[in-house]
Design a protein around this motif. Sequence first.
Motif, PDB file in Angstrom:
ATOM      1  N   ASP A  42       0.921  -1.200   0.394  1.00  0.00           N
ATOM      2  CA  ASP A  42       0.001   0.053   0.249  1.00  0.00           C
ATOM      3  C   ASP A  42       0.809   0.977  -0.222  1.00  0.00           C
ATOM      4  N   PRO A  43       0.677   2.500  -0.675  1.00  0.00           N
ATOM      5  CA  PRO A  43       1.713   3.635  -1.267  1.00  0.00           C
ATOM      6  C   PRO A  43       1.760   4.118   0.296  1.00  0.00           C
ATOM      7  N   ILE A  44       0.473   4.460   1.083  1.00  0.00           N
ATOM      8  CA  ILE A  44       0.971   5.266   2.486  1.00  0.00           C
ATOM      9  C   ILE A  44       1.038   4.493   3.237  1.00  0.00           C
ATOM     10  N   GLY A  45       0.794   3.067   3.082  1.00  0.00           N
ATOM     11  CA  GLY A  45       1.376   2.408   4.024  1.00  0.00           C
ATOM     12  C   GLY A  45       2.672   2.272   4.051  1.00  0.00           C
ATOM     13  N   ARG A  46       3.231   1.804   3.039  1.00  0.00           N
ATOM     14  CA  ARG A  46       4.660   1.886   2.850  1.00  0.00           C
ATOM     15  C   ARG A  46       5.580   3.346   3.152  1.00  0.00           C
ATOM     16  N   ARG A  47       5.652   4.400   2.771  1.00  0.00           N
ATOM     17  CA  ARG A  47       5.258   5.352   3.790  1.00  0.00           C
ATOM     18  C   ARG A  47       5.583   5.975   4.780  1.00  0.00           C
ATOM     19  N   LEU A  48       4.046   5.812   5.815  1.00  0.00           N
ATOM     20  CA  LEU A  48       3.919   5.416   7.336  1.00  0.00           C
ATOM     21  C   LEU A  48       5.234   4.714   7.943  1.00  0.00           C
ATOM     22  N   ILE A  49       5.116   3.332   7.196  1.00  0.00           N
ATOM     23  CA  ILE A  49       6.652   2.937   7.829  1.00  0.00           C
ATOM     24  C   ILE A  49       7.651   3.017   7.807  1.00  0.00           C
ATOM     25  N   GLU A  50       8.104   3.832   5.982  1.00  0.00           N
ATOM     26  CA  GLU A  50       9.341   4.508   5.895  1.00  0.00           C
ATOM     27  C   GLU A  50       9.292   5.137   7.214  1.00  0.00           C
ATOM     28  N   ARG A  51       8.322   6.374   7.112  1.00  0.00           N
ATOM     29  CA  ARG A  51       8.694   7.542   8.019  1.00  0.00           C
ATOM     30  C   ARG A  51       9.095   6.975   9.638  1.00  0.00           C
ATOM     31  N   GLU A  52       8.533   5.994   9.957  1.00  0.00           N
ATOM     32  CA  GLU A  52       8.445   5.134  11.360  1.00  0.00           C
ATOM     33  C   GLU A  52      10.023   5.285  11.256  1.00  0.00           C
ATOM     34  N   VAL A  53      10.570   4.571  10.726  1.00  0.00           N
ATOM     35  CA  VAL A  53      12.249   3.707  10.381  1.00  0.00           C
ATOM     36  C   VAL A  53      12.941   5.168  10.335  1.00  0.00           C
ATOM     37  N   ALA A  54      12.798   6.691   9.913  1.00  0.00           N
ATOM     38  CA  ALA A  54      13.202   7.312   9.127  1.00  0.00           C
ATOM     39  C   ALA A  54      13.547   7.920  11.362  1.00  0.00           C
ATOM     40  N   GLY A  55      12.619   8.037  11.797  1.00  0.00           N
ATOM     41  CA  GLY A  55      12.479   8.447  12.932  1.00  0.00           C
ATOM     42  C   GLY A  55      12.928   7.458  14.533  1.00  0.00           C
ATOM     43  N   GLY A  56      13.272   6.969  13.574  1.00  0.00           N
ATOM     44  CA  GLY A  56      14.163   6.135  14.655  1.00  0.00           C
ATOM     45  C   GLY A  56      13.923   4.233  14.923  1.00  0.00           C
ATOM     46  N   GLN A  57      12.413   3.929  13.738  1.00  0.00           N
ATOM     47  CA  GLN A  57      12.410   2.721  14.877  1.00  0.00           C
ATOM     48  C   GLN A  57      13.585   1.592  13.788  1.00  0.00           C
ATOM     49  N   PRO A  58      13.586   0.649  13.984  1.00  0.00           N
ATOM     50  CA  PRO A  58      13.761  -0.400  13.329  1.00  0.00           C
ATOM     51  C   PRO A  58      14.263  -1.029  11.980  1.00  0.00           C
ATOM     52  N   PRO A  59      15.949  -0.622  11.451  1.00  0.00           N
ATOM     53  CA  PRO A  59      15.683  -0.758   9.601  1.00  0.00           C
ATOM     54  C   PRO A  59      15.124  -1.713   8.987  1.00  0.00           C
ATOM     55  N   ALA A  60      14.677  -3.151  10.057  1.00  0.00           N
ATOM     56  CA  ALA A  60      15.157  -4.209   9.014  1.00  0.00           C
ATOM     57  C   ALA A  60      13.708  -4.382   9.004  1.00  0.00           C
ATOM     58  N   ILE A  61      12.644  -3.713   9.054  1.00  0.00           N
ATOM     59  CA  ILE A  61      11.589  -4.106   8.646  1.00  0.00           C
ATOM     60  C   ILE A  61      11.664  -3.723   7.330  1.00  0.00           C
ATOM     61  N   LEU A  62      13.064  -2.692   6.735  1.00  0.00           N
ATOM     62  CA  LEU A  62      12.250  -2.710   5.158  1.00  0.00           C
ATOM     63  C   LEU A  62      13.287  -3.730   4.680  1.00  0.00           C
ATOM     64  N   ASP A  63      14.473  -4.572   5.309  1.00  0.00           N
ATOM     65  CA  ASP A  63      15.317  -5.122   4.476  1.00  0.00           C
ATOM     66  C   ASP A  63      14.634  -6.366   3.429  1.00  0.00           C
ATOM     67  N   HIS A 120       5.537  -1.784  19.553  1.00  0.00           N
ATOM     68  CA  HIS A 120       3.218  -1.372  19.421  1.00  0.00           C
ATOM     69  C   HIS A 120       3.433  -0.243  18.995  1.00  0.00           C
ATOM     70  N   ASP A 121       3.986   0.678  19.595  1.00  0.00           N
ATOM     71  CA  ASP A 121       3.355   1.832  19.701  1.00  0.00           C
ATOM     72  C   ASP A 121       3.605   2.555  18.713  1.00  0.00           C
ATOM     73  N   ALA A 122       4.504   2.422  17.272  1.00  0.00           N
ATOM     74  CA  ALA A 122       4.727   2.508  16.065  1.00  0.00           C
ATOM     75  C   ALA A 122       3.550   1.987  15.383  1.00  0.00           C
ATOM     76  N   ALA A 123       3.192   0.726  15.727  1.00  0.00           N
ATOM     77  CA  ALA A 123       2.394   0.103  14.700  1.00  0.00           C
ATOM     78  C   ALA A 123       0.789   0.582  15.030  1.00  0.00           C
ATOM     79  N   ASP A 124       1.019   1.088  16.049  1.00  0.00           N
ATOM     80  CA  ASP A 124      -0.340   2.183  16.934  1.00  0.00           C
ATOM     81  C   ASP A 124      -0.609   3.030  15.663  1.00  0.00           C
ATOM     82  N   ARG A 125       0.921   4.187  15.994  1.00  0.00           N
ATOM     83  CA  ARG A 125       1.076   5.415  14.980  1.00  0.00           C
ATOM     84  C   ARG A 125      -0.034   5.104  13.641  1.00  0.00           C
ATOM     85  N   ILE A 126       1.066   4.399  13.236  1.00  0.00           N
ATOM     86  CA  ILE A 126       0.825   3.923  12.092  1.00  0.00           C
ATOM     87  C   ILE A 126      -0.710   3.648  11.592  1.00  0.00           C
TER      88      ILE A 126
END
Length: 110
Positions: free
Chosen positions: A48-69, A93-99
């Motif tokens: 999902d284009p919006i879903g991907r952007r939201l995950i990328e935004r969380e990774v850029a904010g410090g969430q583990p980057p392995a989720i995009l590997d 969990h808090d990041a998953a709630d945010r996205i």
Amino acid sequence: MAVEAGDFVIGVGPNSRDLPLTQTVTVDAPPLAGPLNRDSTLQEWLEDPIGRRLIEREVAGGQPPAILDEVNVKMMGNIPLSTLANFGMSLHHDAADRIASAWQQAPATC
């Protein structure tokens, strides 16, 4: 309007038990996706284009980057985001709630 892809048989006749004329019609359409939430798989979020952007935004904010590997996505793509949050190499969990919340409000927040 939403149309499901697939092969459909159209039948014409005097009643539903007597359909002397039939024709198969193939409909090409993009897959229909349901709303994303914490229980949607990683693959569903990344497709999902919006879903991907939201995950990328969380990774850029410090969430583990392995989720995009790419390798990790192949291994974990069919696992729900809420389950991946328990592994420690995914969004917390808090990041998953945010996205999930941001996706419900999209596109205003993206």
